[in-house]
Design an enzyme around this catalytic site. Sequence first.
Site, short mmCIF file in Angstrom:
data_model
loop_
_atom_site.label_atom_id
_atom_site.label_comp_id
_atom_site.label_asym_id
_atom_site.label_seq_id
_atom_site.Cartn_x
_atom_site.Cartn_y
_atom_site.Cartn_z
N HIS A 234 34.92 -4.49 -28.18
CA HIS A 234 35.84 -5.17 -29.10
C HIS A 234 35.27 -6.51 -29.52
CE1 HIS A 234 36.91 -6.20 -24.93
NE2 HIS A 234 37.20 -7.40 -25.39
N GLU B 66 36.60 -7.96 -19.82
CA GLU B 66 37.68 -7.46 -18.96
C GLU B 66 38.10 -6.05 -19.33
OE1 GLU B 66 40.76 -10.40 -19.15
OE2 GLU B 66 39.58 -11.85 -17.96
P1 5GP Z 1 37.52 -9.33 -22.92
O1 5GP Z 1 37.49 -10.38 -21.85
O2 5GP Z 1 37.35 -7.95 -22.37
O3 5GP Z 1 36.55 -9.64 -24.04
O4 5GP Z 1 38.94 -9.46 -23.60
C1 5GP Z 1 39.96 -8.53 -23.46
C2 5GP Z 1 41.15 -9.06 -24.23
O5 5GP Z 1 42.13 -8.04 -24.31
C3 5GP Z 1 41.83 -10.27 -23.57
O6 5GP Z 1 41.81 -11.37 -24.47
C4 5GP Z 1 43.25 -9.78 -23.27
O7 5GP Z 1 44.24 -10.77 -23.47
C5 5GP Z 1 43.40 -8.61 -24.23
N1 5GP Z 1 44.28 -7.56 -23.75
C6 5GP Z 1 44.26 -6.96 -22.51
N2 5GP Z 1 45.19 -6.01 -22.43
C7 5GP Z 1 45.81 -5.97 -23.64
C8 5GP Z 1 46.88 -5.16 -24.16
O8 5GP Z 1 47.45 -4.30 -23.50
N3 5GP Z 1 47.26 -5.42 -25.44
C9 5GP Z 1 46.65 -6.37 -26.22
N4 5GP Z 1 47.10 -6.53 -27.47
N5 5GP Z 1 45.64 -7.14 -25.75
C10 5GP Z 1 45.23 -6.95 -24.47
#
Ligand code: 5GP
Length: 114
Positions: A101, A96
Amino acid sequence: MVEETIFSKIIRKEIPADIVYEDDLVLAFRDIAPQAPVHFLIVPKKDIPTVNDITEDDEVMLGRLFSTAARLAKEYDVDESGYRLTVNCNSDGRQEVFHLHMHLMGGRLMQRMG
Ligand code: 5GP
């Protein structure tokens, strides 16, 4: 030119995050919507959108992502009970935020994969 994400702003301290570790290469902070009692995101300070954009130049930083995971697992007492490290890539991987990360999730029994 790599497009910026919310994580770049967190790295530059322009928006707040609950930071649990920082060094020259990586920053780690609590996920805003935790999926486990311990849920950290470990991110490179360099803007790298996805795993597809990693090159050999990034190998030291990639090692640091794992050593930071091991350090935090110990510090937050999930090293013995165990934890999951996840890196999502693009739409089928349900990525997302397009800044590389690693998720560190622990403190509960994870679902089986697949
Ligand atoms: P992905 O699906 O890209 O691996 O995960 C992105 C993660 O970033 C998600 O678990 C989401 O909750 C977290 N996330 C998104 N926006 C923010 C933010 O503004 N601050 C923090 N601390 N986490 C975020």
